[in-house]
Design a protein around this motif. Sequence first.
Motif, mmCIF file in Angstrom:
data_model
loop_
_atom_site.group_PDB
_atom_site.id
_atom_site.type_symbol
_atom_site.label_atom_id
_atom_site.label_comp_id
_atom_site.label_asym_id
_atom_site.label_seq_id
_atom_site.Cartn_x
_atom_site.Cartn_y
_atom_site.Cartn_z
ATOM 1 N N SER A 78 -1.929 10.916 76.435
ATOM 2 C CA SER A 78 -1.556 10.899 75.012
ATOM 3 C C SER A 78 -2.364 11.926 74.235
ATOM 4 O O SER A 78 -1.826 12.632 73.368
ATOM 5 C CB SER A 78 -1.779 9.503 74.422
ATOM 6 O OG SER A 78 -0.956 8.542 75.048
ATOM 7 N N THR A 82 -0.660 15.200 72.502
ATOM 8 C CA THR A 82 -0.819 15.329 71.057
ATOM 9 C C THR A 82 -1.534 16.624 70.698
ATOM 10 O O THR A 82 -1.123 17.338 69.763
ATOM 11 C CB THR A 82 -1.600 14.128 70.502
ATOM 12 O OG1 THR A 82 -0.908 12.919 70.822
ATOM 13 C CG2 THR A 82 -1.765 14.225 68.991
ATOM 14 N N ILE A 219 1.311 11.186 68.403
ATOM 15 C CA ILE A 219 0.714 10.206 69.307
ATOM 16 C C ILE A 219 1.547 8.926 69.398
ATOM 17 O O ILE A 219 1.497 8.202 70.387
ATOM 18 C CB ILE A 219 -0.730 9.876 68.865
ATOM 19 C CG1 ILE A 219 -1.502 9.246 70.028
ATOM 20 C CG2 ILE A 219 -0.750 8.956 67.660
ATOM 21 C CD1 ILE A 219 -2.974 9.079 69.764
ATOM 22 N N THR A 245 2.372 8.667 78.756
ATOM 23 C CA THR A 245 1.550 8.324 77.593
ATOM 24 C C THR A 245 1.528 6.806 77.398
ATOM 25 O O THR A 245 2.241 6.069 78.085
ATOM 26 C CB THR A 245 2.100 8.997 76.325
ATOM 27 O OG1 THR A 245 3.411 8.491 76.067
ATOM 28 C CG2 THR A 245 2.155 10.511 76.496
#
Length: 294
Positions: A78, A82, A219, A245
């Motif tokens: 993640s 991001t 995110i 993620t």
Amino acid sequence: MVDKNRKKFYRKENTFKYVALVSACASILAVLVICFFIFSRGLPTIKEIGIKNFILGTKWSPTANPASFGILPFIISSFYVTLGALIIGVPTGLFTAVFMAKYCPKKLHSTFTAGINLMAGIPSIIYGFFGLTLVVPLIAKFINGNGLTMLAAIIILGIMILPTVISLSQAAINAVDESYYEGAIGLGATKERAIFTVVLPAAKSGILSAIILGMGRAIGETMAVILVAGGQPRMPRGLFRGVRTMTMNIVTEMGYAAELHREALIATGAVLFIFILLINLLFVISKNRGIKHD
């Protein structure tokens, strides 16, 4: 007659005030209920599994004996996705905002603004289909893989955060007093120098807020990423390999999860929720700093 009209006016004003108060309380109550549900289910599960094993564990295998519930690969994935989206989306969005605020012809401004607003309204699943049918095949063609990679997720998320970064950055730039720009021009600075050395620093709090909100969008995104990222539950192994993620992990397995497996997914949501709260806290802090400087 005047007193009667005045009483009627005050009655309407008080009614509106109470309606607004109830709406505000309902919003706060909704957030508190969500917090209570997530943390009341998630925190005991984290304690049962063990904070170290859950947060720092590198193996996710809920069907094994014994089962393993380590979400570190999902947290790192993640973070990487991001960060990559910000690397693509922030410079592009910032330069677009500068163009819209200082260079865009008036005849085109409304058209470009409508296009940016349209981007914000496109469902995330459409972005996912776009990535699946265009970005993924291109990556597969030039990298000799299946194309379902971290890079594909980064590109799609970089595009998805553009409306947020552009709109808020443009608003921040437009909010800077025109005398800053005119003063720099009057002192002999070129237009570009005036913008990048005077206007943008003056708008930095608003631009930082745009970046933070873009980060929150990236995110927390699920549907677009789940279509293009591959979904392998392991530590990330580079841009050209599949990743999973935290949001992907929850959506992928919640449909058939049961007992501790299901609770571990809710606990993953609690960790993600904490990250989102921290991002929103950063936004509030940056916004308050901007107000103080103003």
